[in-house]
Motif scaffolding. Structure first.
Motif, PDB file in Angstrom:
ATOM      1  N   ILE A   5       1.015  -1.169   0.099  1.00 28.18           N
ATOM      2  CA  ILE A   5       0.059  -0.077  -0.009  1.00 28.18           C
ATOM      3  C   ILE A   5       0.892   1.424   0.100  1.00 28.18           C
ATOM      4  N   LEU A   6       1.965   1.160   1.033  1.00 28.29           N
ATOM      5  CA  LEU A   6       2.799   2.274   0.918  1.00 28.29           C
ATOM      6  C   LEU A   6       3.353   2.716  -0.429  1.00 28.29           C
ATOM      7  N   LYS A   7       3.924   1.489  -1.136  1.00 29.08           N
ATOM      8  CA  LYS A   7       4.375   1.640  -2.620  1.00 29.08           C
ATOM      9  C   LYS A   7       3.436   2.303  -3.524  1.00 29.08           C
ATOM     10  N   ASP A   8       2.228   1.799  -3.486  1.00 25.80           N
ATOM     11  CA  ASP A   8       1.399   2.340  -4.458  1.00 25.80           C
ATOM     12  C   ASP A   8       1.128   3.705  -4.288  1.00 25.80           C
ATOM     13  N   LEU A   9       0.808   4.028  -3.019  1.00 28.90           N
ATOM     14  CA  LEU A   9       0.621   5.315  -2.520  1.00 28.90           C
ATOM     15  C   LEU A   9       1.662   6.411  -2.887  1.00 28.90           C
ATOM     16  N   GLY A  10       2.967   5.908  -2.587  1.00 27.68           N
ATOM     17  CA  GLY A  10       4.153   6.525  -3.181  1.00 27.68           C
ATOM     18  C   GLY A  10       4.220   7.030  -4.538  1.00 27.68           C
ATOM     19  N   LYS A  11       3.812   5.957  -5.570  1.00 26.59           N
ATOM     20  CA  LYS A  11       3.999   6.031  -6.816  1.00 26.59           C
ATOM     21  C   LYS A  11       2.795   7.149  -7.172  1.00 26.59           C
ATOM     22  N   HIS A  12       1.594   7.069  -6.413  1.00 29.22           N
ATOM     23  CA  HIS A  12       0.519   8.097  -6.939  1.00 29.22           C
ATOM     24  C   HIS A  12       1.048   9.397  -6.537  1.00 29.22           C
ATOM     25  N   ILE A  13       1.471   9.501  -5.419  1.00 22.75           N
ATOM     26  CA  ILE A  13       2.077  10.963  -4.871  1.00 22.75           C
ATOM     27  C   ILE A  13       3.098  11.389  -6.130  1.00 22.75           C
ATOM     28  N   ALA A  14       4.176  10.655  -6.269  1.00 19.22           N
ATOM     29  CA  ALA A  14       5.091  11.206  -7.432  1.00 19.22           C
ATOM     30  C   ALA A  14       4.572  11.271  -8.575  1.00 19.22           C
ATOM     31  N   LYS A  15       3.452  10.664  -9.063  1.00 14.39           N
ATOM     32  CA  LYS A  15       2.739  10.955 -10.489  1.00 14.39           C
ATOM     33  C   LYS A  15       2.023  12.404 -10.218  1.00 14.39           C
ATOM     34  N   LEU A  16       1.391  12.582  -9.221  1.00 16.91           N
ATOM     35  CA  LEU A  16       0.621  13.644  -9.060  1.00 16.91           C
ATOM     36  C   LEU A  16       1.566  14.889  -8.909  1.00 16.91           C
ATOM     37  N   ARG A  17       2.737  14.630  -8.360  1.00 11.97           N
ATOM     38  CA  ARG A  17       3.844  15.936  -8.229  1.00 11.97           C
ATOM     39  C   ARG A  17       4.147  16.114  -9.492  1.00 11.97           C
ATOM     40  N   ALA A  18       4.545  15.320 -10.422  1.00 14.73           N
ATOM     41  CA  ALA A  18       5.044  15.248 -11.684  1.00 14.73           C
ATOM     42  C   ALA A  18       4.119  16.256 -12.713  1.00 14.73           C
ATOM     43  N   LYS A  19       2.859  15.521 -12.365  1.00 12.67           N
ATOM     44  CA  LYS A  19       1.516  16.173 -13.078  1.00 12.67           C
ATOM     45  C   LYS A  19       1.480  17.776 -12.671  1.00 12.67           C
ATOM     46  N   GLU A  20       1.926  17.971 -11.513  1.00 10.64           N
ATOM     47  CA  GLU A  20       2.062  19.573 -11.087  1.00 10.64           C
ATOM     48  C   GLU A  20       3.093  20.186 -11.627  1.00 10.64           C
ATOM     49  N   GLY A  21       4.163  19.631 -11.922  1.00 11.27           N
ATOM     50  CA  GLY A  21       5.571  20.016 -12.561  1.00 11.27           C
ATOM     51  C   GLY A  21       6.244  20.538 -11.351  1.00 11.27           C
ATOM     52  N   ILE A  22       6.395  20.059 -10.410  1.00 15.00           N
ATOM     53  CA  ILE A  22       7.202  20.474  -9.315  1.00 15.00           C
ATOM     54  C   ILE A  22       8.202  19.424  -8.851  1.00 15.00           C
ATOM     55  N   THR A  23       9.112  20.018  -8.033  1.00 21.43           N
ATOM     56  CA  THR A  23      10.125  18.837  -7.614  1.00 21.43           C
ATOM     57  C   THR A  23       9.752  18.377  -6.279  1.00 21.43           C
ATOM     58  N   GLN A  24      10.472  17.380  -5.704  1.00 17.21           N
ATOM     59  CA  GLN A  24      10.044  17.090  -4.342  1.00 17.21           C
ATOM     60  C   GLN A  24      10.458  18.092  -3.209  1.00 17.21           C
ATOM     61  N   ARG A  25      11.535  18.916  -3.722  1.00 20.57           N
ATOM     62  CA  ARG A  25      11.749  19.980  -2.738  1.00 20.57           C
ATOM     63  C   ARG A  25      10.551  21.132  -2.699  1.00 20.57           C
ATOM     64  N   GLU A  26      10.085  21.270  -4.038  1.00 24.55           N
ATOM     65  CA  GLU A  26       9.016  22.348  -3.849  1.00 24.55           C
ATOM     66  C   GLU A  26       7.633  21.836  -3.430  1.00 24.55           C
ATOM     67  N   LEU A  27       7.439  20.432  -3.334  1.00 24.14           N
ATOM     68  CA  LEU A  27       6.443  19.839  -2.684  1.00 24.14           C
ATOM     69  C   LEU A  27       6.461  19.724  -1.123  1.00 24.14           C
ATOM     70  N   ALA A  28       7.790  19.961  -0.879  1.00 28.39           N
ATOM     71  CA  ALA A  28       7.885  19.803   0.632  1.00 28.39           C
ATOM     72  C   ALA A  28       7.889  21.219   1.318  1.00 28.39           C
ATOM     73  N   ASP A  29       8.189  22.332   0.376  1.00 28.77           N
ATOM     74  CA  ASP A  29       8.254  23.735   0.870  1.00 28.77           C
ATOM     75  C   ASP A  29       6.524  24.078   0.885  1.00 28.77           C
ATOM     76  N   ARG A  30       5.655  23.253   0.324  1.00 30.45           N
ATOM     77  CA  ARG A  30       4.248  23.675   0.340  1.00 30.45           C
ATOM     78  C   ARG A  30       3.745  23.110   1.768  1.00 30.45           C
ATOM     79  N   ILE A  31       4.363  22.446   2.654  1.00 29.90           N
ATOM     80  CA  ILE A  31       3.906  21.712   3.823  1.00 29.90           C
ATOM     81  C   ILE A  31       4.959  22.086   4.673  1.00 29.90           C
TER      82      ILE A  31
END
Length: 75
Positions: A5-31
């Motif tokens: 479940i964690l791996k599936d959720l992680g893949k979905h987070i990565a997919k949504l982040r890529a769709k937003e066109g942001i880096t992991q750092r940019e996503l982290a900065d939003r939280i």
């Protein structure tokens, strides 16, 4: 949560982040109190997360928590 479940959720987070066109750092900065390393570990499915983190990630990605977990929009 189980590893699968964690791996599936992680893949979905990565997919949504890529769709937003942001880096992991940019996503982290939003939280508040989130790091790029946390995002990296969540996307790999190597870290469990609190429900509050799930909601924060969903909000930062512009989707509902339900969509984040189920990969579907709410009816």
């Amino acid at each position: 949560m189980s590893d699968c479940i964690l791996k599936d959720l992680g893949k979905h987070i990565a997919k949504l982040r890529a769709k937003e066109g942001i880096t992991q750092r940019e996503l982290a900065d939003r939280i508040e109190k989130m790091t790029q390393d946390n995002i990296h570990r969540y996307e790999l499915g190597k870290a469990d997360m609190r429900v509050s983190t799930l909601y924060a990630l969903a909000e930062a990605l512009g989707v509902s928590a339900r969509t984040l977990v189920t990969h579907r929009n709410a009816p």
